[in-house]
Design a protein around this motif. Structure first.
Motif, PDB file in Angstrom:
ATOM      1  N   ILE A  17      -3.883 -34.818   5.667  1.00 14.01           N
ATOM      2  CA  ILE A  17      -2.888 -34.179   4.802  1.00 14.01           C
ATOM      3  C   ILE A  17      -1.728 -33.678   5.666  1.00 14.01           C
ATOM      4  O   ILE A  17      -1.841 -33.573   6.891  1.00 14.01           O
ATOM      5  CB  ILE A  17      -3.476 -33.011   3.987  1.00 14.01           C
ATOM      6  N   LEU A  18      -0.619 -33.344   5.009  1.00 16.10           N
ATOM      7  CA  LEU A  18       0.610 -32.972   5.726  1.00 16.10           C
ATOM      8  C   LEU A  18       0.613 -31.484   6.060  1.00 16.10           C
ATOM      9  O   LEU A  18       1.436 -30.706   5.563  1.00 16.10           O
ATOM     10  CB  LEU A  18       1.840 -33.354   4.888  1.00 16.10           C
ATOM     11  N   ASN A  19      -0.311 -31.087   6.904  1.00 19.74           N
ATOM     12  CA  ASN A  19      -0.362 -29.727   7.427  1.00 19.74           C
ATOM     13  C   ASN A  19      -0.167 -29.778   8.938  1.00 19.74           C
ATOM     14  O   ASN A  19      -0.929 -30.448   9.638  1.00 19.74           O
ATOM     15  CB  ASN A  19      -1.711 -29.062   7.136  1.00 19.74           C
ATOM     16  N   ASP A  20       0.856 -29.076   9.406  1.00 21.22           N
ATOM     17  CA  ASP A  20       1.113 -28.976  10.841  1.00 21.22           C
ATOM     18  C   ASP A  20       0.966 -27.502  11.226  1.00 21.22           C
ATOM     19  O   ASP A  20       1.805 -26.677  10.881  1.00 21.22           O
ATOM     20  CB  ASP A  20       2.526 -29.474  11.153  1.00 21.22           C
ATOM     21  N   ASP A  21      -0.102 -27.153  11.915  1.00 20.77           N
ATOM     22  CA  ASP A  21      -0.346 -25.772  12.310  1.00 20.77           C
ATOM     23  C   ASP A  21      -0.002 -25.520  13.776  1.00 20.77           C
ATOM     24  O   ASP A  21      -0.435 -24.521  14.354  1.00 20.77           O
ATOM     25  CB  ASP A  21      -1.799 -25.387  12.040  1.00 20.77           C
ATOM     26  N   GLN A  76       6.489 -23.515   3.747  1.00 14.03           N
ATOM     27  CA  GLN A  76       5.919 -24.301   2.657  1.00 14.03           C
ATOM     28  C   GLN A  76       6.983 -25.248   2.119  1.00 14.03           C
ATOM     29  O   GLN A  76       8.092 -24.829   1.780  1.00 14.03           O
ATOM     30  CB  GLN A  76       5.435 -23.388   1.535  1.00 14.03           C
ATOM     31  N   VAL A  77       6.623 -26.533   2.048  1.00 17.60           N
ATOM     32  CA  VAL A  77       7.547 -27.557   1.579  1.00 17.60           C
ATOM     33  C   VAL A  77       6.908 -28.257   0.384  1.00 17.60           C
ATOM     34  O   VAL A  77       5.729 -28.636   0.430  1.00 17.60           O
ATOM     35  CB  VAL A  77       7.843 -28.594   2.693  1.00 17.60           C
ATOM     36  N   VAL A 135       3.599 -25.655   9.118  1.00 16.16           N
ATOM     37  CA  VAL A 135       4.475 -26.352   8.172  1.00 16.16           C
ATOM     38  C   VAL A 135       3.544 -27.118   7.249  1.00 16.16           C
ATOM     39  O   VAL A 135       2.875 -28.065   7.686  1.00 16.16           O
ATOM     40  CB  VAL A 135       5.452 -27.307   8.889  1.00 16.16           C
ATOM     41  N   HIS A 136       3.447 -26.705   6.007  1.00 20.44           N
ATOM     42  CA  HIS A 136       2.543 -27.332   5.037  1.00 20.44           C
ATOM     43  C   HIS A 136       3.376 -27.965   3.934  1.00 20.44           C
ATOM     44  O   HIS A 136       4.168 -27.280   3.279  1.00 20.44           O
ATOM     45  CB  HIS A 136       1.587 -26.297   4.439  1.00 20.44           C
TER      46      HIS A 136
END
Length: 783
Positions: free
Chosen positions: A187-191, A257-258, A197-198
């Motif tokens: 999934i598009l989660n960058d921690d 959050q995007v 950046v989710h």
């Protein structure tokens, strides 16, 4: 003033933000910023409101105020009526009691369209943050607490009104994702960036969904919009932390959050089902701190709004929320939009290098291939053209929202600062819409972006306008660089019609000059404005180098205004009159004393003062000739009382010292004493002064009097009078020293007179009998 935030920066400054309150209630837009280094204040800017006199008890109930606010908004569906939105706010705030239902805040605020910080422009108001889901939106609604009328409306959700273009094709890029072992997908989660950046995809107002991929290769059509927005948000985070050392929009690494593929419901049918959608748009929603990127593909945008400049633009709104917090209306809103374009453009240059450009949404906007052009704000078809010069001389400057090219003032008038940025980044020569020629030498994109960032985050307040932005950017350039950069920053503002290209050392602003007011200011250079108004008053400005009237300066018909610039020093002070005599001192008994004296060069009038029987001096007349008959007095050779007189010379900017005194035996005619009819505090003279200034005031009856000098921070400097006085024309001389006898520095000082009729008590609640007389005058000390 209440300090609500402090911040330390890399240059060793500590920035303090203060909020003005009145009887415990916030005065919106009245803020002071103090910038200190090494324990000493270096700069102070902002604005406060003086002379407020308001009832702080509402005359209508909160319920009636809310009804009025809701009637003004008249939304189809409010967010507190939507279970999905209510669930989101509770989750976001981690508070089961959180709700979108409007909670009132009592504030003191101006009505719509007002900018002058004058006490009569402020009202006690209920403030409600009202968010709706149909149509999508959010506003602060201000309701007058006296009568329930709508004072003003301020948008809460900035956006690019018509949407912007965003491309899905930035080449093959590396993105950070999250692997989920349970479902064996990504999934598009960058921690790795701050708190993360989710990125998700919009499904409905009640839900967003993760975009998934099994092999971490995001190529399919339904993955690209979200993946592109995710990558652009990552790069936006990188730009701000690597270039400006800002960790996310709040400086603390807040989660970004995007939501891609976004669409806003703008109308519903009779069954409550959405039948109208807005998709060519993008926005920052502060209520849930979320970047919302429209799916595009309608009449204006050919694809999803997920480009670097769009994401950078919307992220800049979030940065502003945690720094200047510019009010999204009028000039402050135009500045907020411009900062969005500036940093959106810089994100694009940061990633693409030489492939970047100064057009906004150039990748897919139709027609013309762009939404706004920072290098030429006049470019484009009808509906997107902007001013490149401040003020109505520019054909695209907007004052009426109904006729703005871009649909509203903030998206239209932002072109002025956009062009300022472009000229500094690339350089340029030409003539602006005012007919003024200009020449700006490039200082480079990164340099001007650093100046703009420091201005937004350290020097602007919520109601800052273009004049404030000019001043703050000059300070920022001075902090970061040297005289070369400062000079070009000033030249660029002059190019877009805001201020001169010269430094200044005296600023007059937020003043109103009335018919009985005289202000005289002298210095090297003078800047007057932006809210400096002359209402049939008399003002004289003298400067050696330059006088600049900032945007917003105006003088009404009948006013007397003189501005003088010349190579000579400030004109010398007036000489005291000489040759004063009582021509009939030895004449018949019962005659009125007749005074005469020699004329004084440059004097326009003369003030006559009298003292009887050592009872104190008082001004009795102002005449334009060198002859005066005192009809209130008679000569009497048998009297043991003396009538004494002196005269001073006066012109629009100065009053001389006193002449020699003359005297004769006489008496006052008790029925014709001519005591003051009203309380009054007159203008101090000379003004500016060095080293002494005379303050005159009138008392029509016995009174308990205080006359106190304050500095600009409101601190008491010295108490000149404190006690009971009789009815008379009074005066006192201040020698520019504090209560301990020490000389005070050059600057602006306030003398405040409070006179309470004798015998009147001071009560906590309210005084009995006549109210106290209170008035202030300003004095400029130039050492």
């Amino acid at each position: 003033m209440v300090m609500y935030r402090t911040e330390n920066d890399d240059l060793g400054f500590t920035h303090y933000r203060y909020q003005q309150t009145y009887k415990g209630i916030k005065v919106e837009g009245a803020e002071m910023l103090v910038h200190a280094r090494d324990g000493h204040a270096v700069r102070i800017n902002g604005g406060i409101v003086t002379g407020l006199s308001l009832k702080i008890s509402p005359e209508i109930s909160e319920r009636l105020a809310l009804d009025s606010a809701l009637s003004a908004v008249s939304a189809g569906v409010y967010r507190w009526e939507s279970p999905a939105w209510e669930a989101r706010i509770k989750e976001f705030k981690n508070d089961p009691n959180a709700t979108y239902y409007p909670q009132s805040e009592l504030v003191i605020a101006q009505s719509s369209g007002q900018r002058d910080m004058l006490p009569d422009n402020y009202r006690l108001a209920y403030k409600f943050a009202i968010y709706s889901s149909v149509p999508y939106g959010g506003e602060n609604i201000y309701i007058d607490a006296r009568n329930g009328s709508v004072l003003k409306r301020v948008p809460l959700i900035p956006d690019i009104s018509s949407g912007t273009a965003a491309t899905l094709y930035n080449g093959s890029r590396t993105i950070i994702t999250e692997y989920r072992s349970i479902s064996n997908d990504y999934i598009l989660n960058d921690d790795t960036r701050g708190d993360g950046v989710h990125t998700m995809r919009y499904v409905s107002e009640s839900s967003n969904e993760d975009v998934t991929d099994l092999d971490n290769d995001w190529q399919s059509a339904n993955q690209r919009p979200s993946a592109s927005g995710h990558w652009a948000a990552e790069k936006t985070y990188d730009y701000f932390i690597n270039v400006h050392n800002r960790n996310s929009f709040d400086t603390l690494g807040a989660l970004i959050q995007v939501v891609a593929n976004y669409q806003w419901c703008i109308s519903v049918d009779e069954f409550g089902i959405c039948d109208g959608w807005l998709i060519d748009n993008a926005g920052w929603d502060p209520s849930v701190e979320e970047l919302q990127l429209g799916r595009g593909g309608a009449d204006l945008a050919s694809d999803d709004l997920v480009s670097l400049d769009i994401v950078g633009h919307e992220f800049s709104h979030a940065v502003d929320q945690y720094s200047g917090n510019l009010v999204y209306t009028d000039e402050s809103g135009a500045l907020e939009e411009s900062f969005g374009d500036i940093f959106g453009t810089m994100v694009e240059f940061y990633v693409e290098g030489g492939s970047g450009n100064y057009q906004i949404a150039e990748d897919m906007w139709i027609p013309d291939g762009f939404l706004r052009d920072m290098s030429d704000p006049h470019a484009g078809t009808v509906g997107k053209r902007q001013p490149d010069t401040y003020g109505t001389n520019d054909p695209f400057w907007c004052t009426d929202p109904e006729s703005c090219e871009a649909g509203d003032i903030v998206h239209t008038n932002s072109g002025v600062q956009n062009y300022w940025f472009y000229l500094l980044a690339e350089g340029g020569t030409g003539s602006n819409s005012n007919g003024d020629s200009y020449s700006v030498v490039s200082i480079g994109r990164d340099t001007v972006a650093a100046i703009a960032y420091r201005n937004l985050t350290q020097y602007l307040t919520s109601t800052s306008d273009y004049a404030d932005a000019r001043e703050g950017s000059i300070w920022a350039a001075s902090d970061l660089y040297g005289s070369t950069e400062v000079a070009q920053v000033e030249n660029a503002w002059q190019a877009v019609g805001v201020g001169p290209s010269l430094p200044y050392d005296i600023v007059l602003q937020n003043e109103t000059v009335t018919a009985d007011t005289l202000i005289y200011v002298a210095g090297n250079t003078i800047t007057a404005g932006p809210a400096y108004t002359i209402n049939s008053g008399r003002v004289l400005l003298l400067a050696k180098n330059s006088i600049t009237l900032k945007p917003g300066f105006h003088a009404k018909a009948g006013s007397k205004f003189t501005a003088y610039v010349g190579p000579v020093d400030i004109p010398p002070p007036l000489s005291a009159p000489t040759g004063l005599i009582i021509v009939n001192a030895g004449g018949e008994l019962g005659e009125n004393p007749i005074l005469t004296w020699n004329s004084v060069t440059d004097a326009e009038s003369y003030n006559v003062s009298r003292q009887f029987a050592s009872g104190g001096w008082g001004n009795i007349a102002s005449v334009s000739v060198t002859l005066y008959t005192d009809v209130q007095a008679v000569l009497n050779s048998s009297s043991q009382d003396l009538l004494e007189y002196y005269v001073t010379a006066v012109n629009p900017y100065d009053e001389s010292g006193p002449s020699d005194t003359v005297s004769a035996f006489g008496s006052l005619q008790k029925a014709r004493l001519g005591l003051p009819a009203t309380y009054a505090l007159h203008h101090a003279y000379p003004n500016p002064f060095n080293p002494t200034v005379t303050i005159r005031y009138d008392l029509p009856e016995p009174a308990n009097v205080t006359l106190v000098v304050y500095n600009l921070l409101g601190r008491e400097v010295v108490r000149l009078v404190d006690g009971p006085l009789g009815p008379a024309y009074h005066q006192v001389v201040w020698r520019g020293r504090d209560r301990n006898g020490r000389e005070v520095p050059s600057g602006l000082y306030i003398a405040r007179l409070v006179a309470r009729p004798a015998g009147q008590a001071r009560l906590v609640a309210r005084p009995v009998g006549k109210p106290a007389f209170t008035q202030s005058v300003k004095m400029v000390l130039l050492r």
